[in-house]
Design a protein around this motif. Structure first.
Motif, PDB file in Angstrom:
ATOM      1  N   ASP A 340       0.815  -1.223   0.000  1.00  0.00           N
ATOM      2  CA  ASP A 340       0.000   0.000   0.000  1.00  0.00           C
ATOM      3  C   ASP A 340       0.849   1.273   0.000  1.00  0.00           C
ATOM      4  N   ASP A 341       0.373   2.274  -0.719  1.00  0.00           N
ATOM      5  CA  ASP A 341       0.926   3.641  -0.672  1.00  0.00           C
ATOM      6  C   ASP A 341       2.384   3.748  -1.113  1.00  0.00           C
ATOM      7  N   VAL A 342       2.849   2.811  -1.899  1.00  0.00           N
ATOM      8  CA  VAL A 342       4.218   2.883  -2.433  1.00  0.00           C
ATOM      9  C   VAL A 342       4.223   3.801  -3.654  1.00  0.00           C
ATOM     10  N   GLU A 343       5.322   4.554  -3.801  1.00  0.00           N
ATOM     11  CA  GLU A 343       5.486   5.356  -5.016  1.00  0.00           C
ATOM     12  C   GLU A 343       6.751   4.912  -5.746  1.00  0.00           C
ATOM     13  N   ILE A 344       6.597   4.568  -7.030  1.00  0.00           N
ATOM     14  CA  ILE A 344       7.740   4.168  -7.858  1.00  0.00           C
ATOM     15  C   ILE A 344       7.840   5.183  -9.000  1.00  0.00           C
ATOM     16  N   MET A 345       8.936   5.908  -9.017  1.00  0.00           N
ATOM     17  CA  MET A 345       9.056   7.023  -9.963  1.00  0.00           C
ATOM     18  C   MET A 345       9.592   6.557 -11.314  1.00  0.00           C
ATOM     19  N   GLU A 346       9.617   7.486 -12.284  1.00  0.00           N
ATOM     20  CA  GLU A 346       9.823   7.105 -13.674  1.00  0.00           C
ATOM     21  C   GLU A 346      11.110   6.330 -13.928  1.00  0.00           C
ATOM     22  N   ASN A 347      10.942   5.348 -14.788  1.00  0.00           N
ATOM     23  CA  ASN A 347      12.039   4.518 -15.308  1.00  0.00           C
ATOM     24  C   ASN A 347      12.754   3.688 -14.239  1.00  0.00           C
ATOM     25  N   ALA A 348      12.151   3.550 -13.059  1.00  0.00           N
ATOM     26  CA  ALA A 348      12.718   2.648 -12.049  1.00  0.00           C
ATOM     27  C   ALA A 348      12.394   1.198 -12.437  1.00  0.00           C
ATOM     28  N   VAL A 349      13.207   0.258 -11.936  1.00  0.00           N
ATOM     29  CA  VAL A 349      13.003  -1.170 -12.207  1.00  0.00           C
ATOM     30  C   VAL A 349      12.933  -1.906 -10.864  1.00  0.00           C
ATOM     31  N   VAL A 350      11.928  -2.729 -10.686  1.00  0.00           N
ATOM     32  CA  VAL A 350      11.816  -3.569  -9.484  1.00  0.00           C
ATOM     33  C   VAL A 350      11.649  -5.007  -9.942  1.00  0.00           C
ATOM     34  N   THR A 351      12.576  -5.867  -9.516  1.00  0.00           N
ATOM     35  CA  THR A 351      12.477  -7.273  -9.901  1.00  0.00           C
ATOM     36  C   THR A 351      12.914  -8.176  -8.747  1.00  0.00           C
ATOM     37  N   ASN A 352      12.134  -9.230  -8.492  1.00  0.00           N
ATOM     38  CA  ASN A 352      12.401 -10.162  -7.382  1.00  0.00           C
ATOM     39  C   ASN A 352      12.529  -9.410  -6.061  1.00  0.00           C
ATOM     40  N   ALA A 353      11.476  -8.636  -5.744  1.00  0.00           N
ATOM     41  CA  ALA A 353      11.539  -7.796  -4.548  1.00  0.00           C
ATOM     42  C   ALA A 353      10.153  -7.621  -3.935  1.00  0.00           C
ATOM     43  N   ILE A 354      10.164  -7.247  -2.640  1.00  0.00           N
ATOM     44  CA  ILE A 354       8.940  -6.857  -1.939  1.00  0.00           C
ATOM     45  C   ILE A 354       9.180  -5.438  -1.434  1.00  0.00           C
ATOM     46  N   VAL A 355       8.316  -4.512  -1.843  1.00  0.00           N
ATOM     47  CA  VAL A 355       8.486  -3.100  -1.489  1.00  0.00           C
ATOM     48  C   VAL A 355       7.442  -2.749  -0.438  1.00  0.00           C
ATOM     49  N   GLY A 356       7.927  -2.396   0.775  1.00  0.00           N
ATOM     50  CA  GLY A 356       7.049  -2.198   1.938  1.00  0.00           C
ATOM     51  C   GLY A 356       6.183  -0.950   1.851  1.00  0.00           C
ATOM     52  N   TRP A 357       5.168  -0.914   2.704  1.00  0.00           N
ATOM     53  CA  TRP A 357       4.168   0.151   2.768  1.00  0.00           C
ATOM     54  C   TRP A 357       4.825   1.534   2.805  1.00  0.00           C
ATOM     55  N   LYS A 358       4.262   2.462   2.044  1.00  0.00           N
ATOM     56  CA  LYS A 358       4.684   3.884   2.051  1.00  0.00           C
ATOM     57  C   LYS A 358       6.137   4.087   1.620  1.00  0.00           C
ATOM     58  N   SER A 359       6.757   3.093   1.018  1.00  0.00           N
ATOM     59  CA  SER A 359       8.133   3.274   0.542  1.00  0.00           C
ATOM     60  C   SER A 359       8.125   4.032  -0.781  1.00  0.00           C
ATOM     61  N   SER A 360       9.274   4.594  -1.112  1.00  0.00           N
ATOM     62  CA  SER A 360       9.377   5.277  -2.408  1.00  0.00           C
ATOM     63  C   SER A 360      10.678   4.870  -3.099  1.00  0.00           C
ATOM     64  N   ILE A 361      10.598   4.737  -4.419  1.00  0.00           N
ATOM     65  CA  ILE A 361      11.768   4.363  -5.228  1.00  0.00           C
ATOM     66  C   ILE A 361      11.958   5.468  -6.269  1.00  0.00           C
ATOM     67  N   GLY A 362      13.164   6.056  -6.260  1.00  0.00           N
ATOM     68  CA  GLY A 362      13.434   7.236  -7.080  1.00  0.00           C
ATOM     69  C   GLY A 362      13.612   6.923  -8.559  1.00  0.00           C
ATOM     70  N   ARG A 363      13.787   7.989  -9.330  1.00  0.00           N
ATOM     71  CA  ARG A 363      13.936   7.879 -10.787  1.00  0.00           C
ATOM     72  C   ARG A 363      15.186   7.075 -11.141  1.00  0.00           C
ATOM     73  N   TRP A 364      15.051   6.233 -12.159  1.00  0.00           N
ATOM     74  CA  TRP A 364      16.161   5.424 -12.702  1.00  0.00           C
ATOM     75  C   TRP A 364      16.823   4.523 -11.647  1.00  0.00           C
ATOM     76  N   SER A 365      16.155   4.265 -10.543  1.00  0.00           N
ATOM     77  CA  SER A 365      16.710   3.351  -9.523  1.00  0.00           C
ATOM     78  C   SER A 365      16.321   1.914  -9.834  1.00  0.00           C
ATOM     79  N   ARG A 366      17.054   0.995  -9.220  1.00  0.00           N
ATOM     80  CA  ARG A 366      16.752  -0.438  -9.392  1.00  0.00           C
ATOM     81  C   ARG A 366      16.687  -1.086  -8.014  1.00  0.00           C
ATOM     82  N   VAL A 367      15.660  -1.880  -7.800  1.00  0.00           N
ATOM     83  CA  VAL A 367      15.544  -2.697  -6.586  1.00  0.00           C
ATOM     84  C   VAL A 367      15.406  -4.122  -7.089  1.00  0.00           C
ATOM     85  N   GLN A 368      16.419  -4.966  -6.797  1.00  0.00           N
ATOM     86  CA  GLN A 368      16.491  -6.243  -7.516  1.00  0.00           C
ATOM     87  C   GLN A 368      17.153  -7.334  -6.677  1.00  0.00           C
ATOM     88  N   ALA A 369      16.975  -8.576  -7.133  1.00  0.00           N
ATOM     89  CA  ALA A 369      17.638  -9.739  -6.532  1.00  0.00           C
ATOM     90  C   ALA A 369      17.579 -10.877  -7.540  1.00  0.00           C
TER      91      ALA A 369
END
Length: 415
Positions: A340-369
């Motif tokens: 809930d309430d997560v914000e993922i900004m433009e051109n970010a990539v999330v793969t093989n991940a769990i993104v917790g409540w109210k978290s934010s991922i910035g532009r061109w960032s990667r959250v991966q495993a």
């Protein structure tokens, strides 16, 4: 089938408690593990909705150690949604998997059920409950276990069993053996007749009798008590093992998927299994899109109606997006749970991940495993309110709540 008209069935789902969910941290710091969303639905929702398919279901009980207030809202909502009474029963102390059932026997037997289902909340499978009940009636025993064939290498992590290939009678049961016994394991899903309460009561009585008869030396009397309490009864060691081979217990083999949700990584694996099952059972829950008016959707994806996903994003396979999440332009999501309430900004990539409540991922960032679900850092986990700044790469890491990452990290647990 004629007798089924007089039947009444209740289901009991064991949900554990806060002391049990430690392997599920940091996700269980915010929410009881049974309420963590998998494929867009609370973990316990999957066995509950499976129970709804049982003919003549009168009541569902959730049994655990959590405070009642933690389940009150959910229990009320799910009772209304499914039109089946769901009630939470709080154990005052641990009674064991069979002892918990026995402790609430008067409540469970209130509706005079002819059959009682017992399920573990952290089991992920297709829950073939009506088929189990049908088989159980035919066997004529006091209980039927759901079993599945696994690889011989992994079998020793579970309860292994031997069943008669013709009659399906349970002949031998051993919990997590040191040597290989069988590639058939116990799935943690059962259907019993009310006679199970006599079997559990007998264990308690025998224990009381042994405790009364046992003479102890003066040295032993001074030691702190190490014996198992008389009302603590384990289903596997105290019931299944002794009753095996006595024409009382039988097995029903599942040919579908089965997993245990012990860790956050496994919740991502099970989210994928449930999403693919939705294809057959609840196709209306799955998203679709070709990039014209909505995001491109590949494979099995759940998007909450309140989530906003930009049409230029690409989502899937195995993605679950929860309430009020915002997914920006050009974002790529693969095999992930967005809470809930997560914000993922433009051109970010999330793969093989769990993104917790109210978290934010910035532009061109990667959250991966790498996506090795059963290894500690095989899935990246961001706890509640974690901020990943622009152009930061988070690889194979666990980040506890309320952290801000402005540099890239790999293979780390950030406390």
């Amino acid at each position: 089938m004629g007798s089924s008209m007089e039947e009444k069935v209740v289901a009991v789902i064991m949900v554990g408690g806060p002391t049990k969910g430690t392997r599920f941290r940091p996700l269980s710091l915010n929410i009881p593990k049974p309420l963590f969303p998998i494929a867009g639905q609370p973990m316990v929702h999957h066995p509950i909705s499976a129970c709804k398919r049982i003919p003549n279901l009168a009541q569902i009980y959730l049994v655990g150690f959590y405070e009642e207030r933690e389940f009150a809202l959910y229990v009320s909502a799910i009772s209304n949604e499914l039109k089946v009474p769901v009630r939470y029963l709080r154990e005052d102390k641990p009674h064991g998997s069979a002892g918990g059932l026995y402790h609430f026997r008067n409540l469970i037997m209130e509706d005079s059920p002819t059959h009682i289902f017992l399920l573990n909340c952290d089991v992920c499978c297709s829950f073939p409950l009506p088929e189990m009940l049908e088989a159980h009636r035919g066997y004529g025993g006091i209980g039927t276990l759901l079993v599945i064939k696994v690889s011989p290498e992994s079998a020793s992590q579970f309860g292994e069993l031997v069943a008669d290939p013709v009659t399906n009678e349970l002949l031998h049961y051993t919990e997590k053996p040191e040597t290989f016994v069988s590639d058939r394991i116990n799935c943690g899903v059962y259907v019993f007749t009310p006679e199970i309460f006599n079997a559990i009561g007998d264990v308690s009585t025998q224990r009381k009798d042994r405790a009364t008869l046992k003479r102890v030396s003066s040295f032993e009397a001074l030691q702190p008590a190490t014996r198992i309490p008389t009302d603590f009864v384990r289903l596997d060691q105290d019931i299944l093992s002794p009753l095996a081979g006595k024409k009382q217990l039988y097995t029903y083999e599942s040919m579908d998927f089965w997993e245990q949700i012990k860790s956050p990584g496994m919740s991502l694996r099970c989210s994928g299994l449930y999403l693919s099952q939705f294809r057959l059972t609840s196709p209306q829950l799955l998203a679709s899109g070709d990039g014209t008016n909505s995001a491109i959707v590949i494979g099995d994806v759940y998007i909450h109606p309140s989530a906003k996903v930009h049409p230029t994003a690409k989502v899937g396979p195995n993605v679950s997006i929860s309430a009020n999440a915002r997914v920006g332009p050009g974002v790529r999501l693969i095999s992930c749970i967005i809470l809930d309430d997560v914000e993922i900004m433009e051109n970010a990539v999330v793969t093989n991940a769990i993104v917790g409540w109210k978290s934010s991922i910035g532009r061109w960032s990667r959250v991966q495993a790498e996506g090795i679900y059963n290894s500690k850092l095989g899935v990246t986990i961001l706890g509640d309110s974690v901020s990943v700044e622009d152009e930061v790469v988070v690889t194979s890491s666990i980040v506890l709540p309320n952290k801000t990452l402005n540099v890239s990290v790999q293979d780390e647990i950030i406390l």
